[in-house]
Write a protein that holds these residues in place. Structure first.
Motif, short mmCIF file in Angstrom:
data_model
loop_
_atom_site.label_atom_id
_atom_site.label_comp_id
_atom_site.label_asym_id
_atom_site.label_seq_id
_atom_site.Cartn_x
_atom_site.Cartn_y
_atom_site.Cartn_z
N LEU A 52 -48.40 10.68 17.43
CA LEU A 52 -48.53 9.37 16.80
C LEU A 52 -49.96 9.16 16.32
O LEU A 52 -50.19 8.72 15.19
N TYR A 53 -50.92 9.50 17.16
CA TYR A 53 -52.33 9.30 16.82
C TYR A 53 -52.78 10.29 15.74
O TYR A 53 -53.51 9.91 14.82
N VAL A 54 -52.34 11.53 15.85
CA VAL A 54 -52.71 12.53 14.84
C VAL A 54 -52.10 12.16 13.49
O VAL A 54 -52.77 12.19 12.46
N PHE A 55 -50.83 11.80 13.50
CA PHE A 55 -50.15 11.44 12.25
C PHE A 55 -50.79 10.20 11.63
O PHE A 55 -51.04 10.16 10.42
N SER A 56 -51.08 9.19 12.43
CA SER A 56 -51.73 7.98 11.92
C SER A 56 -53.09 8.30 11.31
O SER A 56 -53.44 7.79 10.24
N PHE A 57 -53.84 9.15 11.99
CA PHE A 57 -55.15 9.52 11.46
C PHE A 57 -55.02 10.31 10.15
O PHE A 57 -55.76 10.06 9.20
N LEU A 58 -54.08 11.23 10.10
CA LEU A 58 -53.91 12.03 8.88
C LEU A 58 -53.45 11.17 7.71
O LEU A 58 -53.89 11.38 6.58
N LEU A 59 -52.56 10.20 7.96
CA LEU A 59 -52.15 9.29 6.89
C LEU A 59 -53.33 8.48 6.38
O LEU A 59 -53.50 8.28 5.18
N ALA A 60 -54.16 8.01 7.31
CA ALA A 60 -55.35 7.26 6.93
C ALA A 60 -56.33 8.14 6.17
O ALA A 60 -56.92 7.72 5.16
N LEU A 61 -56.51 9.37 6.65
CA LEU A 61 -57.43 10.30 6.01
C LEU A 61 -57.00 10.62 4.57
O LEU A 61 -57.83 10.65 3.65
N VAL A 62 -55.71 10.82 4.38
CA VAL A 62 -55.17 11.12 3.05
C VAL A 62 -55.46 9.96 2.10
O VAL A 62 -55.99 10.15 1.00
N TYR A 63 -55.13 8.75 2.52
CA TYR A 63 -55.32 7.60 1.63
C TYR A 63 -56.81 7.33 1.40
O TYR A 63 -57.23 7.01 0.28
#
Length: 124
Positions: free
Chosen positions: A102-113
């Motif tokens: 959950l934390y990795v995915f949230s961070f990666l989504l934020a990083l992408v945007y």
């Protein structure tokens, strides 16, 4: 011409973010890489970015700065809240907050945007 350029920059940000986030999701959560699932996931990513990331982006764009760390932190917090709420609504329960993905995915989504926002929208 300035408004048209702004619309094109925004569309590029959203399109590249959706494609990148869909690839991240596919690699993290799906066994196989199918085009049918790619289209469906892309649609969900598009809706999520339009509803949740766009207002944050508009707020942050009042004082534009490329690759600013606080922007990434802001996107991460919003992404974590949204992913957490969606996980709770899909019957995962509170156990999802112990799940590192959950934390990795949230961070990666934020990083992408954050990355595509800095490339296309932020001018300073």
């Amino acid at each position: 011409m300035g408004i048209l350029r702004g619309i094109i920059d925004y569309l590029c940000t959203v399109v590249f973010s959706v494609l990148s986030a869909t690839i991240v999701y596919t690699l993290m959560f799906l066994e196989g890489f199918g085009f049918a699932s790619f289209r469906a996931i892309s649609l969900f990513m598009l809706v999520a970015y339009l509803i949740f990331a766009t207002p944050v982006q508009i707020f942050l764009n009042r004082n534009p700065q490329k690759f600013h760390g606080w922007y990434l932190v802001t996107y991460f917090i919003v992404s974590l809240v949204v992913c957490g709420i969606l996980a709770l609504l899909t019957d995962y329960g509170l156990i999802v907050f112990l799940w590192y993905k959950l934390y990795v995915f949230s961070f990666l989504l934020a990083l992408v945007y954050w990355f595509w926002d800095s490339v296309f929208i932020q001018k300073n």
